[in-house]
Design an enzyme around this catalytic site. Structure first.
Site, PDB file in Angstrom:
ATOM      1  N   GLU A 191      12.050 -41.491-145.197  1.00  0.00           N
ATOM      2  CA  GLU A 191      11.814 -41.733-146.620  1.00  0.00           C
ATOM      3  C   GLU A 191      12.126 -40.457-147.390  1.00  0.00           C
ATOM      4  OE1 GLU A 191       7.902 -41.784-149.526  1.00  0.00           O
ATOM      5  OE2 GLU A 191       7.723 -42.614-147.503  1.00  0.00           O
TER       6      GLU A 191
ATOM      7  N   LYS B 261       1.201 -50.084-148.456  1.00  0.00           N
ATOM      8  CA  LYS B 261       0.843 -48.714-148.108  1.00  0.00           C
ATOM      9  C   LYS B 261      -0.584 -48.412-148.568  1.00  0.00           C
ATOM     10  CE  LYS B 261       2.640 -45.037-150.304  1.00  0.00           C
ATOM     11  NZ  LYS B 261       3.599 -43.947-150.637  1.00  0.00           N
TER      12      LYS B 261
ATOM     13  N   THR C 112       8.049 -42.548-153.486  1.00  0.00           N
ATOM     14  CA  THR C 112       7.571 -42.179-154.819  1.00  0.00           C
ATOM     15  C   THR C 112       8.389 -42.900-155.881  1.00  0.00           C
ATOM     16  OG1 THR C 112       7.136 -39.991-153.848  1.00  0.00           O
ATOM     17  CG2 THR C 112       6.693 -40.236-156.180  1.00  0.00           C
TER      18      THR C 112
END
Length: 208
Positions: free
Chosen positions: A40, A129, A69
């Site tokens: 990521e 998440k 993000t």
């Protein structure tokens, strides 16, 4: 193999934040050598979109490259067009989930409460998440799995070699590993990259 099945099989998503573009490929190669197959690149990393394009071109199907993000649909679209195959967020944004699924990518929004988790899943999240995980214990994941066994959960934040196995045993479908594997700021040398490969292998073994 689909991207989702890759994530569920390999479990560990290595979060790369703040790494300069010139170092991105050596870091990714070191992670790959240690067995990591999911990376990521956070969108607040300078040159994030260029890094995603670079890694996607280098690894092809051998490593899944995602963007992290991702706070809004605009950022999501930019990351997907750059080649990201899965998107992660620290928070729940319904329009970001919708856009991600419209492009056929894997959506992993952040949530914390049962209500947020169910809402994310109902709007199309593939995995939710749980962030920040350092504020909870593995028993929190186990407790959530009781009433919500159908929702894959991915604790992220504060997970290291000392506690990763506990989160896996508690039922985590995947794990996000940040600075405990790839620090935001560190001296990148031949030796440190070798150490990164060694640590990556330790994390991989801890999930098997």
């Amino acid at each position: 193999m689909t991207i989702l099945s890759q994530i569920l099989e390999h479990k560990i998503i290595s979060i790369v934040r703040g790494t300069e573009l010139q170092h991105m490929l050596p870091v990714a190669l070191a992670l790959h050598a240690g067995g990591i197959r999911l990376i990521e690149v956070t969108m607040n990393t300078p040159g994030a979109l260029e890094a995603i394009r670079l890694l996607r071109a280098e690894f092809g199907d051998d490593m899944a490259i995602g963007a992290g993000t991702v706070l809004d649909p605009e950022s999501a679209r930019a990351a997907l067009l750059a080649g990201a195959s899965f998107l992660l967020s620290p928070s729940l944004n319904v329009e970001t989930i919708r856009l991600t699924k419209r492009y056929g990518a894997v959506s992993i929004p952040g949530a914390y409460t049962p209500t947020e988790i169910v809402t994310a899943y109902e709007y199309g999240a593939d995995i939710v998440k749980i962030f920040p995980a350092d504020a909870i214990s593995p028993s929190f994941i186990k407790s959530l799995r009781g009433p919500l066994p159908q929702i894959p959960l991915m604790p992220t934040g504060g997970i290291d070699l000392d506690n990763i196995r506990s989160f896996v045993d508690a039922g985590a479908a995947a794990i996000g590993i940040g600075s405990s594997l790839v620090p935001a700021k560190w001296d990148i040398t031949t030796d440190s990259l070798e150490q990164l490969t060694h640590k990556a292998a330790q994390f991989v073994r801890a999930t098997q």
